[in-house]
Design a protein around this motif. Sequence first.
Motif, short mmCIF file in Angstrom:
data_model
loop_
_atom_site.label_atom_id
_atom_site.label_comp_id
_atom_site.label_asym_id
_atom_site.label_seq_id
_atom_site.Cartn_x
_atom_site.Cartn_y
_atom_site.Cartn_z
N VAL A 585 22.61 7.11 -10.21
CA VAL A 585 22.02 5.92 -9.61
C VAL A 585 20.70 5.68 -10.32
CG1 VAL A 585 21.07 4.89 -7.51
CG2 VAL A 585 23.10 6.36 -7.38
N ALA A 586 20.44 4.44 -10.69
CA ALA A 586 19.18 4.10 -11.35
C ALA A 586 18.06 4.01 -10.31
CB ALA A 586 19.31 2.76 -12.07
N PRO A 587 16.89 4.56 -10.58
CA PRO A 587 15.78 4.44 -9.63
C PRO A 587 15.36 2.98 -9.47
CG PRO A 587 15.02 5.37 -11.71
CD PRO A 587 16.51 5.29 -11.80
N SER A 588 15.22 2.56 -8.22
CA SER A 588 14.89 1.15 -7.97
C SER A 588 13.82 0.97 -6.92
CB SER A 588 16.15 0.39 -7.53
OG SER A 588 16.66 0.92 -6.31
N ALA A 589 13.35 2.06 -6.28
CA ALA A 589 12.35 1.93 -5.22
C ALA A 589 10.96 1.73 -5.81
CB ALA A 589 12.37 3.17 -4.32
N ARG A 590 10.09 1.20 -4.97
CA ARG A 590 8.69 0.98 -5.33
C ARG A 590 7.81 1.51 -4.20
NH1 ARG A 590 11.40 0.32 -9.09
NH2 ARG A 590 11.42 -1.35 -10.62
N LEU A 591 6.58 1.84 -4.51
CA LEU A 591 5.71 2.42 -3.50
C LEU A 591 5.33 1.40 -2.44
CD1 LEU A 591 3.20 4.63 -5.55
CD2 LEU A 591 5.13 5.39 -4.13
N PRO A 592 5.55 1.72 -1.16
CA PRO A 592 5.09 0.84 -0.08
C PRO A 592 3.65 1.13 0.33
CG PRO A 592 6.37 2.63 0.84
CD PRO A 592 6.37 2.83 -0.66
N VAL A 593 3.06 2.17 -0.28
CA VAL A 593 1.67 2.55 -0.06
C VAL A 593 1.07 2.97 -1.39
CG1 VAL A 593 1.80 3.25 2.37
CG2 VAL A 593 2.51 4.86 0.60
N SER A 594 -0.23 2.82 -1.52
CA SER A 594 -0.92 3.22 -2.74
C SER A 594 -1.26 4.71 -2.71
CB SER A 594 -2.22 2.42 -2.89
OG SER A 594 -1.96 1.03 -2.96
N PHE A 595 -1.04 5.39 -3.82
CA PHE A 595 -1.47 6.78 -3.98
C PHE A 595 -2.89 6.79 -4.52
CE2 PHE A 595 2.31 9.88 -4.19
CZ PHE A 595 3.06 9.14 -3.30
N PRO A 596 -3.86 7.32 -3.78
CA PRO A 596 -5.23 7.35 -4.29
C PRO A 596 -5.42 8.46 -5.31
CG PRO A 596 -5.14 8.44 -2.17
CD PRO A 596 -3.74 7.90 -2.43
N HIS A 597 -6.52 8.40 -6.04
CA HIS A 597 -6.87 9.50 -6.93
C HIS A 597 -7.34 10.72 -6.14
CE1 HIS A 597 -6.72 7.37 -10.83
NE2 HIS A 597 -7.12 6.31 -10.16
N SER A 598 -7.97 10.47 -5.02
CA SER A 598 -8.59 11.54 -4.25
C SER A 598 -8.49 11.24 -2.76
CB SER A 598 -10.07 11.67 -4.64
OG SER A 598 -10.78 12.47 -3.73
N SER A 599 -8.46 12.28 -1.94
CA SER A 599 -8.45 12.09 -0.48
C SER A 599 -9.65 11.27 -0.04
CB SER A 599 -8.48 13.45 0.22
OG SER A 599 -7.35 14.22 -0.10
N GLY A 600 -10.77 11.42 -0.73
CA GLY A 600 -11.98 10.71 -0.33
C GLY A 600 -11.92 9.21 -0.52
N GLN A 601 -10.92 8.71 -1.23
CA GLN A 601 -10.77 7.25 -1.35
C GLN A 601 -10.17 6.60 -0.11
OE1 GLN A 601 -8.68 7.27 -5.34
NE2 GLN A 601 -9.59 5.23 -5.42
N ALA A 602 -9.53 7.42 0.74
CA ALA A 602 -8.83 6.87 1.91
C ALA A 602 -9.85 6.29 2.89
CB ALA A 602 -8.01 7.96 2.58
#
Length: 762
Positions: A585-602
Amino acid sequence: MKTPAISRRAMLLGAGAVTAWAASPARALLAQAAKNALPTSVESLLSQMTVVEKAGQLTLNAAAWAGSAATALNPAGAQTNFEGQLAEVRQGRLGGVFNGNGAEMARQMQLVAMREARLKLPLVFAADVIHGFRTVFPMPLAEAGSFDADLAERTARVAAVEATAAGIDWNFAPMVDVARDPRWGRGIEGAGEDVLLGRIMAEARVRGFQGRKGLKAADAMVACAKHFAAYGAAEGGLDYNTVDVSERTLREIYFPPFQSAFAAGAGTTMAAFNELSGVPATANHWLLTDVLRTEWGFDGVVVSDYTGDMELIAHGFAADEREATKLAFLAGVDMCMQSSFYINHLPDLVAKGDVPMARLDEAVRRVLAMKVMLGLFDDPFRRIDVRRERTRIGTPAHRKVAREAGAKSIVLLKNEGDLLPLPRSGKRIALIGPFVQGKRELIGPWNVYGTDADAVDLLTGVRAALRDASMVTATDGSGILEPLPGGIEAAAAAARAADIVVLAVGEAQTMSGEAQSRTDITIPAPQMALAEAVAAVGKPMVVLLRHGRALALDGAVKDAPAILATWFLGSESGPATADILFGAVAPSARLPVSFPHSSGQAPYYYAHKNTGRPNPPGDRVAFKARYMDVPGGALYPFGHGLTYGRIAYSALDTGDGVLASGGKLTVRATVTNSGSRAADEVIQLYVQDVTASITRPVRELKAFRKVRVAAGASETVEFTLARGDLTFIGQDLKPTVEPGKFRLWIAPSAEAEGVSGEFTLA
């Protein structure tokens, strides 16, 4: 293959949502209830009910006969045995139960209600069916990454078919809270950080749970949009915490998914645990009556969350149980979950004139109307059939949908050197990590009825995908939170003996979900030590993340040449992951949330404001809005996800670049796949209102399309914008549109350039 474009214009905004709800069959029946016009027999029953029996209809408690998973998912409280609960049914002191133990339990309780209670009012049976019943699907946040409303509707439909076979009438889902802080563990139940995606998934899940044949269908269960409202905005990402946001933010960010759920016909909603600007939602008259009832015209049932009325005392908003009952009930909460405050205190409150009888009757009518909609007065046993329960649950067809959903929820974050997909033969593969084998950590948080014992692990899935199963080895290497004696040495040895390493690391199921907030959203230290040791061997390494939230990645995990976000995928976790790993199966999903560089960005989310001192692209500039120690933006932004093709965007066409008042603007771009494999690309349209009377986000998602692009082919993708797509909440807190200049991007993520241009709203 192209899927239809989905835009804000297609969603029901503001008054449009209210109109759609008003036109729905559920609204019509509930409006009859509010006007004292239920079917004659039911209205006659209402006139015969004592105040205690009325309060009983408004009382919903956890089933005394319940499975251990249901008991573990909520805080300990006053317990009763099954015989004691049957006695409450006989006395008319109970309107329904939730999270019970199947059709036989429901049958016994309903028999008592229909044979031994004075008025023979049917019970309603509710449950938390968040991402599947016995067949477990990817957690809702993961499934939202499919950007596929049809898939979300189909998985919800299977969940309804299975749950109703076990006697369930009412589902405490979907959760439609927008969640922009990954520290908040309960984000797993929703659709992530974006309003548009949240609206689309809310509608799809309501349609799936309730079905398209009407709520009297034996495989339909009424949906409950939760948690009203802004639960996902808890300060510090701490569950149950204070929420203090502006009314504009409520109307622009947190209300719209509820409006879409109601537009789709959701017959109930649940009050949130949190307070809003100092007033707990469970006792917030402005929220539950002024907005929900009066402004939006919603006449469905409002239920408290688990002991939400009791918690008004701990909030410091109510002095005691009696006052908490009065405040919640008069604010607009029709039904009390688990505290028993309504049955204990409403009769006296009514007798002393502190609660009007008219308000009591209004709430009872709504509950009775819901039971009428569900067909319980026609046949109280329509969803209670022990034989049907044995044949409709966990079928091969349902497992097939679970596998499809799992594969469509996996996001390819990184793929340097085209390491993926892996070959099915000729290479020795070492599976390493605490998530590679065993019937554990598969189905994810917040599942009452499914079990890991019925799920398929990664090792089993990979062995089935390989031509020679002996070419794969499995080594734990580490526990989730604790090192294993000799584990790292064994893992390093396995890596040296292999050609390719697949490292599965991440979070335990208990690290996400309700009450599972984390300040440090990284992979636990023992697993990071494992990752560093395995990476040092020097073999090509694929990282599989097991997680319930966006993670801040670091070290060997972040630097791995290939990374897949595999979340918690449910019953078919192993086969679905193998399908992506080996290219079936070809990957087709996209992130529904942003991955930060650091926990402190949240909290970090793409649709943020510029501030008066935005940092320009590139290096950090002094006295600009940027952290000292991490790059600007996200590590992996909302909408990001790679394919096994090579995708490029070109040839933006904005026509004359003018969107006339009352007209439409069609924009186009070309998407080319120069790779050797077909790709499913999620093409996203973003817009920025450059200058407005209210500052606007740097980008907002307005539409997307999932398009299959054949190897070596190009596709021209078209979006149409209308004036209504550019609506925002103005200074007067009313929807408005202002002429001016707009930027737009047709791009593969919220922070990718793709192709960009400008247009003018005349």
